[in-house]
Scaffold this motif. Structure first.
Motif, PDB file in Angstrom:
ATOM      1  N   SER A  87     -15.114  10.631   2.438  1.00  0.00           N
ATOM      2  CA  SER A  87     -14.876   9.473   3.601  1.00  0.00           C
ATOM      3  C   SER A  87     -13.718   8.786   3.069  1.00  0.00           C
ATOM      4  N   LEU A  88     -12.649   8.151   3.955  1.00  0.00           N
ATOM      5  CA  LEU A  88     -11.589   7.411   3.555  1.00  0.00           C
ATOM      6  C   LEU A  88     -11.743   6.044   4.115  1.00  0.00           C
ATOM      7  N   ARG A  89     -11.445   5.061   3.680  1.00  0.00           N
ATOM      8  CA  ARG A  89     -11.477   3.595   4.234  1.00  0.00           C
ATOM      9  C   ARG A  89     -10.389   2.874   3.632  1.00  0.00           C
ATOM     10  N   MET A  90      -9.577   2.372   4.321  1.00  0.00           N
ATOM     11  CA  MET A  90      -8.147   1.441   3.932  1.00  0.00           C
ATOM     12  C   MET A  90      -9.008   0.402   3.286  1.00  0.00           C
TER      13      MET A  90
ATOM     14  N   LEU B  56     -12.073   0.906   9.788  1.00  0.00           N
ATOM     15  CA  LEU B  56     -12.992   1.912  10.001  1.00  0.00           C
ATOM     16  C   LEU B  56     -13.095   2.956   8.819  1.00  0.00           C
ATOM     17  N   SER B  57     -14.058   3.888   8.590  1.00  0.00           N
ATOM     18  CA  SER B  57     -14.329   4.632   7.726  1.00  0.00           C
ATOM     19  C   SER B  57     -14.207   5.896   8.369  1.00  0.00           C
TER      20      SER B  57
ATOM     21  N   ASP C  85       1.371   3.641   4.506  1.00  0.00           N
ATOM     22  CA  ASP C  85       1.911   2.345   3.795  1.00  0.00           C
ATOM     23  C   ASP C  85       0.632   1.480   3.626  1.00  0.00           C
ATOM     24  N   ALA C  86      -0.660   2.297   3.208  1.00  0.00           N
ATOM     25  CA  ALA C  86      -1.778   1.541   2.929  1.00  0.00           C
ATOM     26  C   ALA C  86      -2.431   2.024   1.431  1.00  0.00           C
ATOM     27  N   VAL C  87      -3.444   1.426   1.048  1.00  0.00           N
ATOM     28  CA  VAL C  87      -4.443   1.962  -0.131  1.00  0.00           C
ATOM     29  C   VAL C  87      -5.580   2.206   0.544  1.00  0.00           C
ATOM     30  N   TYR C  88      -6.180   3.399   0.043  1.00  0.00           N
ATOM     31  CA  TYR C  88      -7.346   4.049   0.727  1.00  0.00           C
ATOM     32  C   TYR C  88      -8.361   4.106  -0.508  1.00  0.00           C
ATOM     33  N   GLU C  89      -9.771   4.025  -0.386  1.00  0.00           N
ATOM     34  CA  GLU C  89     -10.750   4.291  -1.177  1.00  0.00           C
ATOM     35  C   GLU C  89     -11.314   5.699  -0.476  1.00  0.00           C
ATOM     36  N   CYS C  90     -11.456   6.639  -1.367  1.00  0.00           N
ATOM     37  CA  CYS C  90     -12.023   7.893  -0.980  1.00  0.00           C
ATOM     38  C   CYS C  90     -13.371   8.187  -1.602  1.00  0.00           C
ATOM     39  N   THR C  91     -14.382   8.156  -0.808  1.00  0.00           N
ATOM     40  CA  THR C  91     -15.578   8.415  -1.409  1.00  0.00           C
ATOM     41  C   THR C  91     -16.167  10.062  -1.393  1.00  0.00           C
ATOM     42  N   ILE C  92     -16.290  10.666  -2.623  1.00  0.00           N
ATOM     43  CA  ILE C  92     -16.567  12.141  -2.582  1.00  0.00           C
ATOM     44  C   ILE C  92     -18.104  12.295  -2.644  1.00  0.00           C
TER      45      ILE C  92
END
Length: 101
Positions: A8-11, A24-25, A55-62
């Motif tokens: 899942s990706l979340r800004m 949003l995720s 132009d954003a930083v995302y958090e990726c949860t595997i």
């Protein structure tokens, strides 16, 4: 290593001062991981590619069977291929376990 794993990706922040923050995720699927380049190739499913900002930083949860892994980074490329809508996510802050306890 992570191929076929859901993610899942979340800004977490925008880089541009006038950038639009999306809270949003989004669920994705990992199709390829290249550790030497620190690139994760993700399928976005039915979500349109312009939804994801370059132009954003995302958090990726595997989502792994044991514990989920979390990393942060930026999206380097977005394109269509035979597999579907693909994004290239560059890991900038390495993997760490997400403690849910």
């Amino acid at each position: 290593m992570f191929e076929e794993c859901p993610a899942s990706l979340r800004m977490i922040r925008t880089i541009r001062r006038d950038g639009v923050f999306d809270d949003l995720s989004y669920n994705c699927k990992i199709i390829r991981y290249i550790p030497e380049e620190e690139n994760i190739y993700l399928l976005t499913g039915k979500v349109d590619l312009p939804t994801f900002s370059l132009d954003a930083v995302y958090e990726c949860t595997i989502s792994l069977p044991e514990d989920p892994l979390v990393c942060s980074g930026t999206i380097r490329e977005r394109y269509w291929s035979k597999a579907g809508r693909v994004m290239v996510f560059r890991v900038e802050n390495g993997f760490y376990k997400n403690n849910l306890n």
